[in-house]
Design a protein around this motif. Structure first.
Motif, mmCIF file in Angstrom:
data_model
loop_
_atom_site.group_PDB
_atom_site.id
_atom_site.type_symbol
_atom_site.label_atom_id
_atom_site.label_comp_id
_atom_site.label_asym_id
_atom_site.label_seq_id
_atom_site.Cartn_x
_atom_site.Cartn_y
_atom_site.Cartn_z
ATOM 1 N N TRP A 1 1.051 -1.350 0.118
ATOM 2 C CA TRP A 1 -0.721 -0.375 -0.329
ATOM 3 C C TRP A 1 0.616 1.502 0.172
ATOM 4 N N LEU B 1 -4.939 5.706 -0.109
ATOM 5 C CA LEU B 1 -4.234 3.982 0.513
ATOM 6 C C LEU B 1 -4.514 3.198 -1.154
ATOM 7 N N THR C 1 -2.667 0.817 -4.227
ATOM 8 C CA THR C 1 -1.802 -0.363 -4.507
ATOM 9 C C THR C 1 -1.925 -0.470 -6.300
ATOM 10 N N VAL D 1 -7.563 0.675 -1.751
ATOM 11 C CA VAL D 1 -7.343 0.094 -0.900
ATOM 12 C C VAL D 1 -9.007 0.142 -0.228
#
Length: 184
Positions: free
Chosen positions: A74, A131, A133, A138
């Motif tokens: 993350w 956050l 990825t 996320v």
């Protein structure tokens, strides 16, 4: 790039500072360096937000959330921010960056941060972060699994939703052509 070394040093030093929970307020003591100032010999307006990154990193490292975030791949990104200035921080002046999470919604984690010197607020900012990825954002469920449940008295201020709506741009997968409103 100018804060890269400072950020790396902070990530190391913060591991030796007293631990916090991610829901606690963090205080990071710093001094205005020559790289922080502009031609007027005070902290440049854009530098305040860059320095506030250090405060958020300090909170994440001290709460042990940073390690878990990195392990899961993350990365934090700023989605929106607003800052208000009251006084100027001067070269070599000591100050602290005060950082706390003020709430969450389905899309963001919201921070309040202040630059404080001599017991006085010099600048105050609100930052909406996400956050992400490589696969996308996320989910809040995943975040709370890593962060733990927020305190019951942590209630996101109502004005935050209006601020986010008023300052929003289309999502990254939606076209956002440039055209000044009302101009040909």
């Amino acid at each position: 790039m100018h804060l890269l070394l400072r950020t790396l040093l902070l990530l190391l030093r913060s591991t030796r500072r007293p631990p916090l929970t991610v829901w606690d307020a963090a205080s990071l003591n710093l001094r205005v360096l020559p790289t922080d100032i502009d031609i007027a010999l005070h902290v440049n307006n854009g530098m305040y937000l860059s320095l506030m990154d250090l405060g958020r990193f300090d909170l994440m490292v001290r709460s042990r959330v940073w390690k878990r975030m990195r392990r899961r791949g993350w990365g934090p990104v700023v989605a929106s921010e607003t800052i208000t200035f009251r006084r100027s921080l001067q070269l070599w002046q000591r100050y602290s960056i005060e950082t706390r999470i003020i709430g969450l919604d389905a899309k963001a984690i919201y921070f309040e941060q202040r630059m404080v010197a001599d017991g006085e607020i010099y600048a105050s900012a609100y930052i909406a972060t996400r956050l992400v990825t490589r696969g996308g954002p996320v989910s809040q469920e995943e975040i709370l699994k890593e962060f733990g449940e927020p305190p019951v008295d942590l209630v996101l201020p109502e004005w935050i939703a209006a601020w986010r709506a008023a300052s929003a741009l289309p999502g990254a997968r939606t076209p956002a052509p440039h055209a000044w409103a009302g101009r040909d």
